[in-house]
Design a protein around this motif. Structure first.
Motif, PDB file in Angstrom:
ATOM      1  N   ALA A 193       0.820  -1.213   0.000  1.00  0.00           N
ATOM      2  CA  ALA A 193       0.000   0.000   0.000  1.00  0.00           C
ATOM      3  C   ALA A 193       0.857   1.266   0.000  1.00  0.00           C
ATOM      4  N   GLY A 194       2.070   1.160   0.511  1.00  0.00           N
ATOM      5  CA  GLY A 194       2.974   2.303   0.494  1.00  0.00           C
ATOM      6  C   GLY A 194       3.687   2.470  -0.836  1.00  0.00           C
ATOM      7  N   GLU A 195       3.767   1.384  -1.602  1.00  0.00           N
ATOM      8  CA  GLU A 195       4.482   1.410  -2.882  1.00  0.00           C
ATOM      9  C   GLU A 195       3.562   1.665  -4.076  1.00  0.00           C
ATOM     10  N   ARG A 196       2.329   1.203  -3.974  1.00  0.00           N
ATOM     11  CA  ARG A 196       1.399   1.287  -5.106  1.00  0.00           C
ATOM     12  C   ARG A 196       0.834   2.704  -5.229  1.00  0.00           C
ATOM     13  N   ILE A 197       1.064   3.329  -6.378  1.00  0.00           N
ATOM     14  CA  ILE A 197       0.608   4.698  -6.616  1.00  0.00           C
ATOM     15  C   ILE A 197      -0.633   4.680  -7.503  1.00  0.00           C
ATOM     16  N   GLN A 198      -1.676   5.341  -7.036  1.00  0.00           N
ATOM     17  CA  GLN A 198      -2.900   5.516  -7.817  1.00  0.00           C
ATOM     18  C   GLN A 198      -3.370   6.958  -7.662  1.00  0.00           C
ATOM     19  N   PHE A 199      -3.724   7.577  -8.775  1.00  0.00           N
ATOM     20  CA  PHE A 199      -4.200   8.964  -8.763  1.00  0.00           C
ATOM     21  C   PHE A 199      -3.202   9.899  -8.080  1.00  0.00           C
ATOM     22  N   GLY A 200      -1.922   9.587  -8.289  1.00  0.00           N
ATOM     23  CA  GLY A 200      -0.873  10.482  -7.825  1.00  0.00           C
ATOM     24  C   GLY A 200      -0.424  10.315  -6.388  1.00  0.00           C
ATOM     25  N   PRO A 243       0.180   7.201  -2.891  1.00  0.00           N
ATOM     26  CA  PRO A 243       0.131   5.791  -2.466  1.00  0.00           C
ATOM     27  C   PRO A 243      -1.283   5.419  -2.019  1.00  0.00           C
ATOM     28  N   ILE A 244      -1.685   4.185  -2.284  1.00  0.00           N
ATOM     29  CA  ILE A 244      -3.049   3.788  -1.919  1.00  0.00           C
ATOM     30  C   ILE A 244      -3.246   3.733  -0.404  1.00  0.00           C
ATOM     31  N   LYS A 245      -2.154   3.730   0.364  1.00  0.00           N
ATOM     32  CA  LYS A 245      -2.290   3.762   1.824  1.00  0.00           C
ATOM     33  C   LYS A 245      -2.880   5.088   2.303  1.00  0.00           C
ATOM     34  N   ASP A 246      -2.834   6.107   1.442  1.00  0.00           N
ATOM     35  CA  ASP A 246      -3.374   7.412   1.819  1.00  0.00           C
ATOM     36  C   ASP A 246      -4.884   7.501   1.626  1.00  0.00           C
ATOM     37  N   LEU A 248      -6.684  -1.850   6.631  1.00  0.00           N
ATOM     38  CA  LEU A 248      -5.470  -2.189   7.376  1.00  0.00           C
ATOM     39  C   LEU A 248      -5.701  -2.105   8.886  1.00  0.00           C
ATOM     40  N   ALA A 249      -6.463  -1.103   9.312  1.00  0.00           N
ATOM     41  CA  ALA A 249      -6.750  -0.940  10.739  1.00  0.00           C
ATOM     42  C   ALA A 249      -7.543  -2.130  11.277  1.00  0.00           C
ATOM     43  N   ARG A 250      -8.557  -2.551  10.527  1.00  0.00           N
ATOM     44  CA  ARG A 250      -9.371  -3.683  10.974  1.00  0.00           C
ATOM     45  C   ARG A 250      -8.569  -4.981  10.959  1.00  0.00           C
TER      46      ARG A 250
END
Length: 202
Positions: free
Chosen positions: A88-95, A97-100, A108-110
């Motif tokens: 999730a920290g490496e994968r970039i979508q819409f500019g 990381p998807i972790k954002d 991830l929290a659950r």
């Protein structure tokens, strides 16, 4: 009346053979094979423990076996979570990381929360077992909850990885395949619920 005995059958014993190795969806690090016993005679000195005590011996292993299984489930789930956080920290979508994205944060929290809950349930049952207290109910709770957590977490990990999760080069697919076995072996989820209900007196 028939009794259950536990015997050690050495490799090379006449009448004992391994007919074929079975191919499995997951858990491939442990071999599973079909065994054939045909007119196989086992000497009396290969008896484990006392005559006729096989069933009580097997029952006695259930508590410790199911509790230790919790650790296995937590390990698989934890590996899937760590892979997901990294991806999730490496994968970039819409500019970015998807972790954002909030939806990924929630997943991830659950996942982390459920792993931690399974861990503490396992610690509690382990403590009861070490104290010599009756913990059949708690052992079954560990097996039931931790195995189902492993399935949920690895499934969410696949979702976070998207199409890449379905590619063999990514480790998350292995965690997902391995987790599927966990609600089946050492007593199915359905059996664990029966045991828990029985221990509750219902």
């Amino acid at each position: 009346m028939e009794v259950l005995r536990i015997l050690i059958v050495d490799k090379g014993t006449p009448g004992y053979s391994v007919t074929r190795k079975l191919k499995k969806v997951g858990n491939r690090s442990a071999d599973t094979a079909e065994l054939l016993f045909e007119d196989c005679r086992v000497p009396k000195d290969k008896l484990v423990g006392e005559e006729g005590k096989g069933f009580p011996y097997l029952i006695a292993t259930l508590k410790s076996g199911r509790i230790s299984y919790g650790g296995r489930c937590i390990g698989v789930a934890r590996a899937a979570l760590e892979s997901s956080i990294r991806y999730a920290g490496e994968r970039i979508q819409f500019g970015k990381p998807i972790k954002d994205f909030q939806v990924t944060k929630f997943k991830l929290a659950r996942m982390a929360m459920e792993i931690e809950a399974a861990r503490w349930l396992t610690y509690r049952a382990s403590w009861l077992f070490d104290q010599g207290k009756d913990c059949m109910k708690e052992a079954s709770m560990v097996k039931l909850y931790a195995s189902e957590v492993a399935q949920r977490v690895t499934s969410e990990a696949m979702q976070i990885h998207g199409g890449y999760g379905y590619i063999m080069e990514y480790p998350v697919q292995r965690h997902w395949r391995d987790a599927r076995l966990l609600t089946i072996t050492e007593g199915t989820s359905e059996i664990q619920q029966i045991v828990i209900a029985r221990e509750l007196g219902v």
